[in-house]
Design a protein around this motif. Structure first.
Motif, PDB file in Angstrom:
ATOM      1  N   LEU A   1      -6.251 -13.091  36.997  1.00 50.31           N
ATOM      2  CA  LEU A   1      -6.545 -13.814  35.819  1.00 50.31           C
ATOM      3  C   LEU A   1      -5.231 -14.283  35.137  1.00 50.31           C
ATOM      4  O   LEU A   1      -4.340 -13.675  35.075  1.00 50.31           O
ATOM      5  CB  LEU A   1      -7.392 -13.034  34.825  1.00 50.31           C
ATOM      6  N   LEU A   2      -5.127 -15.590  34.605  1.00 46.68           N
ATOM      7  CA  LEU A   2      -4.094 -16.140  33.666  1.00 46.68           C
ATOM      8  C   LEU A   2      -4.647 -17.001  32.607  1.00 46.68           C
ATOM      9  O   LEU A   2      -5.611 -17.593  32.775  1.00 46.68           O
ATOM     10  CB  LEU A   2      -3.289 -16.866  34.763  1.00 46.68           C
ATOM     11  N   PRO A   3      -3.719 -16.989  31.447  1.00 41.03           N
ATOM     12  CA  PRO A   3      -4.457 -17.822  30.573  1.00 41.03           C
ATOM     13  C   PRO A   3      -4.333 -19.307  30.467  1.00 41.03           C
ATOM     14  O   PRO A   3      -3.399 -19.919  31.398  1.00 41.03           O
ATOM     15  CB  PRO A   3      -3.321 -17.309  29.472  1.00 41.03           C
ATOM     16  N   GLY A   4      -5.396 -20.076  30.195  1.00 44.70           N
ATOM     17  CA  GLY A   4      -5.257 -21.447  30.038  1.00 44.70           C
ATOM     18  C   GLY A   4      -4.745 -21.926  28.923  1.00 44.70           C
ATOM     19  O   GLY A   4      -4.329 -23.241  28.777  1.00 44.70           O
ATOM     20  N   GLU A   5      -4.502 -21.130  27.990  1.00 48.09           N
ATOM     21  CA  GLU A   5      -3.745 -21.825  26.704  1.00 48.09           C
ATOM     22  C   GLU A   5      -2.996 -20.340  26.292  1.00 48.09           C
ATOM     23  O   GLU A   5      -3.136 -19.428  26.634  1.00 48.09           O
ATOM     24  CB  GLU A   5      -4.623 -21.992  25.662  1.00 48.09           C
ATOM     25  N   GLY A   6      -1.758 -20.753  25.434  1.00 46.14           N
ATOM     26  CA  GLY A   6      -1.108 -19.703  25.042  1.00 46.14           C
ATOM     27  C   GLY A   6       0.234 -19.590  25.765  1.00 46.14           C
ATOM     28  O   GLY A   6       1.093 -20.190  25.970  1.00 46.14           O
ATOM     29  N   ASP A   7       0.406 -18.025  26.376  1.00 45.40           N
ATOM     30  CA  ASP A   7       1.425 -17.607  27.093  1.00 45.40           C
ATOM     31  C   ASP A   7       1.325 -18.119  28.532  1.00 45.40           C
ATOM     32  O   ASP A   7       1.209 -17.230  29.503  1.00 45.40           O
ATOM     33  CB  ASP A   7       1.558 -16.071  27.159  1.00 45.40           C
TER      34      ASP A   7
END
Length: 421
Positions: free
Chosen positions: A69-75
């Motif tokens: 899992l990885l962020p699509g926004e932010g970090d």
């Protein structure tokens, strides 16, 4: 490894002959979640992954089994979760990589830690640090050793990174304790003072305070104002602009801010930034990021401030800005905001709640003494914190370099070392 006009990043030069490259879309399925932060439940049954390193709880699950899992926004590019098994749910702005084909999931997790940020910042499929687009993710190039070697690489990195991670955790723990000590010093000084004197409890959640200190709600001490709202096209050029992170990350506003916005004369008058102003973070995805305050110690000419902030401007000079920067950042007030906050789609600090915030007002000579005392004490502690943070940065860089060496074939875990020219 370059064929025709196809782009290969520099770290793929001189690849081992028995390794191949594939686009990410051919190795995994990619999905985003359908939940928001308000769906989180304290003591929920399943982990709920959001756009940060924090893991919340929830009573639903969307996926079960191995995933990244990885962020699509932010970090963007900085935070990756690897899940080997189990049920979980994830935020609508989080990408979930699952159903791995021809790649061991944990190898891919290591590989992306070492190379993904490069692709975001320097590759041909550029994106902004604020948002990760699906096509860029789908076309991300992955450097693949044979599957048996993938497992050997993971075993090696688990061992090496495990040792580094343990050392990192010790440094992080030391930094956390130093920061907690800073918080305790601030709270004690701005609510109890520096010398023994008669006290009484006027507000239960603050506790006993000196009897000769005044207490007034912030509504009676000055004016509150939400920040400016502009179209996205107005940012990046123009006049100084105080953004959310300027207030969230600093106890006092920087003397010079990096943000720029196209603002009018009336904007700069109405949303001005003057010495003594206090800026509160107004809205976020989590309660914990609400109500952080930064005080302006020196007026910023022609500056305006973000709509995600609330400005408190005192009506007089009864509060020294040097005292305000500590008082409005003390942990007692943070607990007040968290306790009173309501979440709808995003956590939001409204002026009605902020207006009821009690402000302790010592005599000016005590405000000055408190600020001088804290400046001196925190300078010493912050030097220790800075030293530990530099060490932490070196350790993280070392960890990343080790991963990079193995997932790009510079170091091998088997005898074959032939490389392409």
């Amino acid at each position: 490894m370059q064929t025709g006009n196809e782009y290969f990043p520099p770290y793929m030069n001189n690849l081992p002959l028995d390794w191949t490259t594939k686009r990410l879309k051919y190795l995994v399925n990619i999905a985003t979640g359908d939940k928001n932060t308000e769906d989180a439940i304290d003591n929920g049954v399943y982990p709920f992954y959001v756009r940060s390193s924090r893991v919340l709880q929830i009573n639903s699950y969307s996926r079960c089994g191995e995933a990244i899992l990885l962020p699509g926004e932010g970090d963007i590019g900085k935070i990756f979760h690897y899940i080997s098994d189990g049920k979980f749910d994830f935020h609508q702005r989080v990408y979930c990589l699952y159903d791995f084909k021809d790649v061991y999931g944990k190898y891919l997790w290591y590989y992306m830690q070492a190379t993904f940020m490069y692709e975001i910042e320097k590759g041909t499929n550029k994106t902004t640090v604020e948002s990760l687009r699906l096509p860029m993710l789908q076309n991300f190039l992955v450097f693949l050793p044979p599957i048996t070697e993938q497992y050997k690489i993971v075993n090696t990195l688990d061992m090496l990174c495990g040792e580094i991670d343990y050392a990192i955790s010790l440094v992080q723990d030391k930094i956390s304790k130093l920061k907690l000590y800073c918080d305790a010093l601030i709270t004690e000084a701005v609510t109890k003072g520096l010398k023994n004197c008669p006290t009484k409890t006027q507000i239960e959640w603050i506790g006993a305070t000196p009897t000769h200190w005044n207490i007034k709600k912030i509504r009676y001490l000055g004016k509150l104002q939400n920040g400016i709202n502009k179209d996205a096209s107005c940012f990046g050029t123009g006049f100084p602009f105080v953004n959310y992170s300027d207030a969230y990350n600093n106890i006092a506003l920087p003397p010079k801010v990096d943000g720029l916005v196209e603002s009018s004369i009336s904007d700069r008058r109405f949303f001005s930034v003057k010495r003594g102003d206090v800026f509160f973070t107004r809205t976020s995805e989590t309660i914990e990021e609400i109500g952080f305050a930064a005080t302006c110690l020196s007026s910023l000419d022609n500056a305006t401030f973000a709509g995600f902030l609330i400005r408190f401007r005192p009506d007089g000079e009864f509060l020294l800005p040097e005292f305000s920067k500590y008082y409005f950042r003390n942990n007692t007030l943070r607990k007040y905001f968290v306790k009173e906050m309501m979440i709808v789609t995003r956590a939001s600090l409204g002026q009605n709640l902020l207006k009821n915030l009690p402000v302790l007002i010592p005599p000016k000579n005590e405000q000055f003494a408190i600020s001088q005392y804290l400046d001196s004490k925190l300078e010493q502690i912050n030097k220790c914190i800075l030293s530990e943070e530099k060490l932490l940065s070196l350790m993280r860089s070392y960890r990343k370099s080790i991963i990079y060496e193995y997932v790009t074939g510079k170091k091998r875990v088997k005898e074959s070392v032939s490389h392409a020219n």
